[in-house]
Design an enzyme around this catalytic site. Sequence first.
Site, mmCIF file in Angstrom:
data_model
loop_
_atom_site.group_PDB
_atom_site.id
_atom_site.type_symbol
_atom_site.label_atom_id
_atom_site.label_comp_id
_atom_site.label_asym_id
_atom_site.label_seq_id
_atom_site.Cartn_x
_atom_site.Cartn_y
_atom_site.Cartn_z
ATOM 1 N N SER A 4 14.380 21.411 -16.365
ATOM 2 C CA SER A 4 13.182 22.182 -16.684
ATOM 3 C C SER A 4 13.624 23.498 -17.292
ATOM 4 O O SER A 4 14.669 24.046 -16.924
ATOM 5 C CB SER A 4 12.394 22.425 -15.398
ATOM 6 O OG SER A 4 11.601 23.581 -15.536
ATOM 7 N N LYS A 41 15.390 21.599 -11.160
ATOM 8 C CA LYS A 41 14.765 20.313 -11.513
ATOM 9 C C LYS A 41 15.699 19.369 -12.254
ATOM 10 O O LYS A 41 16.479 19.774 -13.090
ATOM 11 C CB LYS A 41 13.536 20.563 -12.409
ATOM 12 C CG LYS A 41 12.378 21.233 -11.713
ATOM 13 C CD LYS A 41 11.688 20.353 -10.688
ATOM 14 C CE LYS A 41 10.915 19.229 -11.320
ATOM 15 N NZ LYS A 41 9.734 19.706 -12.035
ATOM 16 N N GLU A 82 9.720 7.919 -17.094
ATOM 17 C CA GLU A 82 8.377 8.468 -17.346
ATOM 18 C C GLU A 82 7.889 8.095 -18.745
ATOM 19 O O GLU A 82 6.723 7.748 -18.951
ATOM 20 C CB GLU A 82 8.388 9.997 -17.190
ATOM 21 C CG GLU A 82 8.465 10.442 -15.742
ATOM 22 C CD GLU A 82 8.606 11.952 -15.611
ATOM 23 O OE1 GLU A 82 7.760 12.547 -14.959
ATOM 24 O OE2 GLU A 82 9.561 12.526 -16.165
ATOM 25 N N HIS A 121 0.829 -1.222 0.000
ATOM 26 C CA HIS A 121 0.000 0.000 0.000
ATOM 27 C C HIS A 121 0.861 1.269 0.000
ATOM 28 O O HIS A 121 0.441 2.312 0.492
ATOM 29 C CB HIS A 121 -0.958 0.035 1.189
ATOM 30 C CG HIS A 121 -1.701 -1.243 1.387
ATOM 31 N ND1 HIS A 121 -2.901 -1.528 0.795
ATOM 32 C CD2 HIS A 121 -1.377 -2.350 2.106
ATOM 33 C CE1 HIS A 121 -3.302 -2.728 1.141
ATOM 34 N NE2 HIS A 121 -2.397 -3.270 1.931
#
Length: 465
Positions: A285, A291, A298, A164
């Site tokens: 970024s 970043k 991804e 979980h």
Amino acid sequence: MSNNSLDNKQKSWSGRFSEPVAELVKKYTASVNFDKRLAEFDIQGSLAHAHMLGQQDIISKNDVAAIEKGLAEILAEIQAGTFEWLLDLEDVHLNIEKRLTDKIGDAGKRLHTGRSRNDQVATDVRLWLRATTDDILVGIKNLQLSILDLAEQHADTIMPGFTHLQVAQPVTFGHHLMAYFEMLKRDAARFADCRKRINHLPLGAAALAGTSYPIDRDMVAKTLGFDGVCENSLDAVSDKDFAIEFSAASAILMTHLSRFSEELILWSSPRFAFIDIADRFCTGSSIMPQKKNPDVPELVRGKTGRVNGHLVALLTLMKGQPLAYNKDNQEDKEPLFDTADTVLVTLAIYADMLRGIAVNKTNMRQAALEGFATATDLADYLVKKGMAFRDAHEVVALAVKHGVQQGCDLADLPLSELQKFSAMINEDVYQVLTLEGSVASRNHIGGTAPTQVKLAIARARKLLS
Ligand code: ARG
């Protein structure tokens, strides 16, 4: 791509037509833009067919020699990029056949004896998919080796195991990685199994019913390295099971890599800070200078969507088709090609990316220490001292509640505090409350103990050797 119009006589099926195909229809129905990729396999299939026709005295030996020479030249032109693909000639098969006839005359026109584009295309796709499946099997193996190298370095690196997404029990990072090895092991088995059903020869089915020439299908199968022939001509020209199976195997493989990617993304986020992905697999970024984005995982997660989509496309393509060949079938190629391309490049980049992962053992360990990860071990300790498991579960739950209130882990509570929850607790409890003790105690096949992880890696290496 040239769009030169051929007059009707030059087209292989135009005799019965009284007006040319509309421009838009021509574009709509042509497949050459994408199926030219099958050229090499189309030529392989044609050579095997021609040899068989010669062997069976259906065409002359001179014709076979001319076909062989012509096709070799065409292959060279295609490889050199000088072959002119014509949209007017619809697909890869008619483009090559027309060029052959231009080169060698009537012998070229005899190549199509006892054959149809229906069994021809089915053969081409199987030849291509067999080679692609072999490439994928190599790609899976390389990725597995990459996983093994990382797992070996981290056979005893401790991290929290999650259920979980909550800290559950300590595991070793090596053990966690080996879970993906197992998934890939099944993926490889699925592709290898699918290859068996790819590897049957449709040629000889002709348009749908077989042919009246005395062909030798076994000879063609043998020449092309097929394990056997497709045994029903109607099925041979309309079966796409092998392609659907391939897509399903690809979708499952990508789904595994997508799950792995999700973990890499989480672990590399500063909230977890378990790993660092090498800069060459990340981008920055354009607005936020701080970043470092995990683009590769991804995209793997994102591309899984299209591969899964292709599987659904192929299933849907088939669900309403009556026997035998229908033009719908032409739509199998783009999803298949894209699936194969996506899987192959993903496997290659993934194997490389794993080699560029730096592990922050301190953060992994700290996270395992903070989450009451050894609570189950305390319960097991009490059970071994004679308490029933459900009672032990409750005792530990109260101890954890106390720990939460005090802001400390079970291992940080003094013995006198722990004993308030059960008199069965003694000094030796601290051995089971340590992370090392916890993982080491799960010492059976499939368990997370470092000894077991090392054994699993050894078995895995043997399997791949
Ligand atoms: N381009 C076609 C395909 O991919 C080849 C077979 C065409 N056969 C036919 N009868 N139109 O399916």
